[in-house]
Write an enzyme that holds these catalytic residues in place. Structure first.
Site, PDB file in Angstrom:
ATOM      1  N   HIS A 191       0.808  -1.218   0.000  1.00 40.95           N
ATOM      2  CA  HIS A 191       0.000   0.000   0.000  1.00 40.95           C
ATOM      3  C   HIS A 191       0.838   1.264   0.000  1.00 40.95           C
ATOM      4  O   HIS A 191       0.429   2.281  -0.546  1.00 40.95           O
ATOM      5  CB  HIS A 191      -1.047  -0.054   1.112  1.00 40.95           C
ATOM      6  CG  HIS A 191      -2.127  -1.020   0.734  1.00 40.95           C
ATOM      7  ND1 HIS A 191      -2.159  -2.309   1.214  1.00 40.95           N
ATOM      8  CD2 HIS A 191      -3.126  -0.928  -0.174  1.00 40.95           C
ATOM      9  CE1 HIS A 191      -3.173  -2.942   0.649  1.00 40.95           C
ATOM     10  NE2 HIS A 191      -3.769  -2.137  -0.195  1.00 40.95           N
ATOM     11  N   ARG A 298     -10.527   3.595  -2.253  1.00 43.23           N
ATOM     12  CA  ARG A 298     -10.094   2.770  -1.113  1.00 43.23           C
ATOM     13  C   ARG A 298     -10.495   3.477   0.185  1.00 43.23           C
ATOM     14  O   ARG A 298      -9.684   4.181   0.804  1.00 43.23           O
ATOM     15  CB  ARG A 298      -8.571   2.581  -1.149  1.00 43.23           C
ATOM     16  CG  ARG A 298      -8.064   1.728  -2.303  1.00 43.23           C
ATOM     17  CD  ARG A 298      -6.564   1.487  -2.182  1.00 43.23           C
ATOM     18  NE  ARG A 298      -6.107   0.407  -3.006  1.00 43.23           N
ATOM     19  CZ  ARG A 298      -5.564   0.548  -4.221  1.00 43.23           C
ATOM     20  NH1 ARG A 298      -5.407   1.746  -4.737  1.00 43.23           N
ATOM     21  NH2 ARG A 298      -5.160  -0.509  -4.899  1.00 43.23           N
ATOM     22  N   ARG A 334     -15.390   1.256  -2.408  1.00 45.83           N
ATOM     23  CA  ARG A 334     -15.157  -0.081  -1.869  1.00 45.83           C
ATOM     24  C   ARG A 334     -15.299   0.010  -0.353  1.00 45.83           C
ATOM     25  O   ARG A 334     -14.736   0.915   0.268  1.00 45.83           O
ATOM     26  CB  ARG A 334     -13.740  -0.542  -2.224  1.00 45.83           C
ATOM     27  CG  ARG A 334     -13.369  -1.794  -1.464  1.00 45.83           C
ATOM     28  CD  ARG A 334     -12.047  -2.320  -1.865  1.00 45.83           C
ATOM     29  NE  ARG A 334     -10.950  -1.587  -1.237  1.00 45.83           N
ATOM     30  CZ  ARG A 334      -9.680  -1.840  -1.503  1.00 45.83           C
ATOM     31  NH1 ARG A 334      -9.358  -2.748  -2.385  1.00 45.83           N
ATOM     32  NH2 ARG A 334      -8.722  -1.159  -0.909  1.00 45.83           N
ATOM     33  N   GLU A 433     -10.714 -11.240  -5.915  1.00 42.86           N
ATOM     34  CA  GLU A 433      -9.289 -11.188  -5.575  1.00 42.86           C
ATOM     35  C   GLU A 433      -8.798 -12.488  -4.962  1.00 42.86           C
ATOM     36  O   GLU A 433      -7.679 -12.562  -4.475  1.00 42.86           O
ATOM     37  CB  GLU A 433      -8.975 -10.067  -4.568  1.00 42.86           C
ATOM     38  CG  GLU A 433      -9.944  -8.956  -4.487  1.00 42.86           C
ATOM     39  CD  GLU A 433      -9.523  -7.840  -3.573  1.00 42.86           C
ATOM     40  OE1 GLU A 433      -8.431  -7.286  -3.784  1.00 42.86           O
ATOM     41  OE2 GLU A 433     -10.279  -7.501  -2.653  1.00 42.86           O
ATOM     42  N   ASN A 456      -3.858  -7.211  -7.512  1.00 41.94           N
ATOM     43  CA  ASN A 456      -2.786  -7.111  -6.504  1.00 41.94           C
ATOM     44  C   ASN A 456      -2.900  -8.274  -5.526  1.00 41.94           C
ATOM     45  O   ASN A 456      -1.910  -8.917  -5.171  1.00 41.94           O
ATOM     46  CB  ASN A 456      -2.892  -5.802  -5.718  1.00 41.94           C
ATOM     47  CG  ASN A 456      -2.794  -4.592  -6.625  1.00 41.94           C
ATOM     48  OD1 ASN A 456      -2.321  -4.711  -7.739  1.00 41.94           O
ATOM     49  ND2 ASN A 456      -3.244  -3.452  -6.156  1.00 41.94           N
ATOM     50  N   ASP A 457      -4.124  -8.529  -5.083  1.00 41.21           N
ATOM     51  CA  ASP A 457      -4.334  -9.648  -4.169  1.00 41.21           C
ATOM     52  C   ASP A 457      -4.452 -10.974  -4.908  1.00 41.21           C
ATOM     53  O   ASP A 457      -3.922 -11.987  -4.469  1.00 41.21           O
ATOM     54  CB  ASP A 457      -5.588  -9.409  -3.316  1.00 41.21           C
ATOM     55  CG  ASP A 457      -5.283  -8.502  -2.141  1.00 41.21           C
ATOM     56  OD1 ASP A 457      -4.259  -8.739  -1.474  1.00 41.21           O
ATOM     57  OD2 ASP A 457      -6.039  -7.547  -1.908  1.00 41.21           O
ATOM     58  N   ARG A 467       2.521  -9.916  -1.208  1.00 35.27           N
ATOM     59  CA  ARG A 467       2.709  -8.766  -2.096  1.00 35.27           C
ATOM     60  C   ARG A 467       3.565  -7.660  -1.478  1.00 35.27           C
ATOM     61  O   ARG A 467       4.077  -6.799  -2.190  1.00 35.27           O
ATOM     62  CB  ARG A 467       1.351  -8.192  -2.510  1.00 35.27           C
ATOM     63  CG  ARG A 467       0.545  -7.663  -1.358  1.00 35.27           C
ATOM     64  CD  ARG A 467      -0.880  -7.354  -1.767  1.00 35.27           C
ATOM     65  NE  ARG A 467      -1.075  -5.961  -2.101  1.00 35.27           N
ATOM     66  CZ  ARG A 467      -2.261  -5.384  -2.251  1.00 35.27           C
ATOM     67  NH1 ARG A 467      -3.375  -6.097  -2.143  1.00 35.27           N
ATOM     68  NH2 ARG A 467      -2.369  -4.111  -2.537  1.00 35.27           N
ATOM     69  N   CYS A 504      -8.939  -3.400 -11.338  1.00 32.74           N
ATOM     70  CA  CYS A 504      -8.461  -2.214 -10.632  1.00 32.74           C
ATOM     71  C   CYS A 504      -7.154  -2.461  -9.889  1.00 32.74           C
ATOM     72  O   CYS A 504      -6.734  -1.638  -9.090  1.00 32.74           O
ATOM     73  CB  CYS A 504      -9.528  -1.677  -9.687  1.00 32.74           C
ATOM     74  SG  CYS A 504      -9.977  -2.833  -8.395  1.00 32.74           S
TER      75      CYS A 504
HETATM   76  C1  PEP Z   1      -6.215  -5.345  -5.485  1.00 30.52           C
HETATM   77  O1  PEP Z   1      -6.027  -6.194  -4.609  1.00 30.52           O
HETATM   78  O2  PEP Z   1      -5.874  -5.510  -6.681  1.00 30.52           O
HETATM   79  C2  PEP Z   1      -6.841  -4.058  -5.156  1.00 30.52           C
HETATM   80  C3  PEP Z   1      -7.137  -3.204  -6.104  1.00 30.52           C
HETATM   81  O3  PEP Z   1      -7.068  -3.769  -3.856  1.00 30.52           O
HETATM   82  P1  PEP Z   1      -5.908  -3.332  -2.833  1.00 30.52           P
HETATM   83  O4  PEP Z   1      -4.673  -3.038  -3.641  1.00 30.52           O
HETATM   84  O5  PEP Z   1      -6.385  -2.128  -2.106  1.00 30.52           O
HETATM   85  O6  PEP Z   1      -5.771  -4.525  -1.961  1.00 30.52           O
HETATM   86 MG    MG Z   2      -7.068  -6.036  -2.740  1.00 32.58          MG
END
Ligand code: PEP
Ligand code: MG
Length: 580
Positions: A191, A298, A334, A433, A456-457, A467, A504
């Protein structure tokens, strides 16, 4: 010249003097002091050592009183280090012989000392690193006293170098005179990385020990495209990088001109480019960059405030600001994605052993229903102000999705009873995710209003790679054939079911993946607003037919390296000069 490698977070080149932050995020000032100030600095050091020892003794008395002598003894080690004549002498020598400021001398010696522990294989001794960091922090606090400088007042454009940055400090860099960032830790989709990308300053993270190798005042190059940090560059390297910097500046100027043009391929396919935001105030930046709306807000970043958790009214005001800021475009909020690397861990007495697999995201919300309902009420109240969509993060089973929707209906009933207006037809979707949700995509598609793929997840859970952990970052690979196949299947299933599907994760904003995703059938991309112009440029340069050929070919490879090399070649053909 010293070259360190890390993970690129934001492309481009920054060249400037370093400002090194210590673990409490304040600056360690420049190295040298005038000859006349040397004695004063030595006195500052000696006083700081005395005060630090006194502080520790007081703490030790308190702790021993409550928890017994053994617990208090931990502090004896700290006192021992501060009283160690060899350590004291080394610091003083740097002040007297090299004319270092007391703070700079303290941080140099204490970081060398830390490095010694880092190399120890005995885990008990390696644990001492934390103690040494603690001692450094205390000593620096007493050396710097009130003269602590914050980043907001940097007079010259600088490169911020730190072990890690808290999200709060990362956000504050937006208003500071910061050219680039280099950090010891972090992964490409952590993050902090996401926040740094939103600032659009060249950044390299996960560079292991950059904060102990670079000192305040050193000239540093951050090469956000080549994933490198170069300290003390020679003239030739400096010249090369200055030339590259000029190219990037020109490209950036050209990109601004794309703002009002549509993201349409050469054969007429219009895609949607949306913005990801962490703070309501960024909604306006999305519009500036030509976004079609907000694909991911977010909302959990509302928790990163000094005043504690946000109440219903504060949340409503934030959502209102985001909706008004986007001027009529859709806003996808979200619900809180707390836990893992966000917020809840540092407030817990006993931290989870595997927080990424722990009580995070929708699981946390469903176990804290009072908090969750407050948020749902605030979103529903804001839903009458514009086109608001709501999505639940990290959905892993249908039961979970249904439970979240039930809570939403409870919140609707409450508002109705209270006579407060809301949109009863608000669009509700899920973030996809987890591998489980991907495998059950067909079932989900029958129930959800829309799907937003959180790569990302999804990548971290598909590949079993944390990650945020720089030690395994080389395994975190979005081009893994398994990842591409899952994306193909999810996008295809949603299309068949006629359920809107967007993506996203950070992948959506990286030009390297634009052709692939377009070719796999994706039509809605949501990304950091700063990435929109570049992705738009690429969309406008290609045809759907070409993108589909690229995707088909990418799906035939067996290894992630083949896929990345291929995508890089294909992207470079269209964007020969741009940093990708
Ligand atoms: C993701 O996991 O791709 C996502 C967009 O959410 P975050 O990065 O906030 O976990
Ligand atoms: Mg995520």
């Amino acid at each position: 010249m010293e070259i360190l490698t890390g993970i690129a977070v934001c492309p481009g080149v920054a060249i400037a003097e370093a400002v090194v932050l210590n673990t409490e995020d304040y600056r360690i000032p420049r190295r040298a002091v005038p000859a006349g100030e040397v004695s004063a600095q030595a006195e500052v050091l000696s006083a700081a050592i005395t005060v630090s020892i006194e502080e520790i003794r007081t703490q030790m008395d308190l702790v021993s009183h409550r928890l017994g002598h053994d617990a208090g003894d931990v502090f004896n080690w700290h006192i021992g280090v501060l009283q160690d004549p060899q350590i004291q002498r080394s610091i003083e020598n740097l002040i007297r012989e090299r004319k270092y400021s007391a703070a700079y001398a303290v941080s140099t010696i204490m970081r060398n000392y830390q490095r010694r522990f880092m190399q120890m294989s005995d885990p008990l001794l390696a644990e001492r690193i934390r103690d040494v960091q603690d001692i450094e922090r205390r000593l620096l606090r007493n050396v710097l006293g009130e003269s602590r400088e914050d980043l907001e007042h940097l007079s010259e454009s600088s490169i911020v170098v730190a072990h890690d940055l808290s999200p709060t400090v990362a956000v504050s860099l937006g208003h500071a005179n910061v050219a680039g960032v280099a950090l010891d830790v972090g992964g490409s989709t952590s993050h902090t990385a996401i926040l740094l990308r939103a600032l659009s300053r060249p950044a390299v993270i996960g560079a292991k020990d950059v904060s102990t190798r670079v000192s305040g005042g050193d000239l540093v190059i951050v090469d956000g495209s080549g994933q490198m940090i170069i300290a003390h560059p020679d003239e030739e390297t400096l010249e090369q990088y200055r030339a590259r910097q000029q190219t990037y500046t020109r490209i950036e100027r050209e990109l601004i001109q794309l703002r009002d043009l549509e993201p349409t391929t050469q054969d007429g396919v219009r895609v949607e480019l949306m913005g990801n935001i962490e703070f309501a105030s960024e909604a306006a930046t999305c519009v500036e960059k030509g976004a079609d709306g907000i694909g991911l807000y977010r909302s959990e970043f509302l928790f990163l405030r000094a005043e504690g958790p946000p109440d219903e009214e504060e949340q409503y005001q934030a959502y209102r600001e985001a909706i008004e800021g986007t001027r009529g475009r859709p806003v996808t909020i979200r619900t809180f994605d707390l836990g893992a690397d966000k917020y809840t861990q540092e407030r817990q007495y006993e931290q989870e052993r595997n927080p990424m697999l722990g009580l995070r995201s929708i699981r946390y919300s469903l176990q804290h229903l009072d908090m969750f309902k407050v948020q749902l009420r605030a979103i529903l109240r804001a839903s009458v102000l514009g086109e608001v969509r709501l999505m639940f993060p990290l959905i892993m089973s249908l039961m979970e999705y249904r439970q979240a929707k039930m809570t939403l209906h409870d919140a609707m009933e409450d508002l109705e009873e209270e006579g407060l207006p809301f949109n009863p037809h608000i669009e509700v979707g899920m973030m996809l995710e987890t591998p489980a949700a991907a495998l059950q995509c067909r079932e989900f598609a029958r129930e959800v209003g829309f799907v937003s793929i959180g790569t990302n997840d999804l990548v971290q859970y598909l590949l079993a790679v944390d990650r945020g952990n720089e030690r395994v970052s080389r395994f975190y690979n979005m081009t893994h054939p398994a990842v591409i196949r899952v994306l193909r299947d999810v996008i295809r299933t949603c299309a068949k079911a006629e359920v809107a599907c967007s993506l996203c994760g950070e992948m959506a904003g990286q030009p390297l993946y634009t052709l692939l995703l377009l070719g796999l059938g994706l039509r809605t991309f949501s990304m950091a607003p700063a990435s929109i112009p570049e992705v738009k440029k690429l969309v406008r340069l290609t045809t759907l037919a070409h993108a589909e050929r690229v995707a088909r070919k990418a799906l035939t490879f067996e290894t992630e390296r083949q896929v990345s090399n291929y995508l890089r070649d294909m992207t470079r053909k269209l964007l020969p000069e741009d940093p990708i």
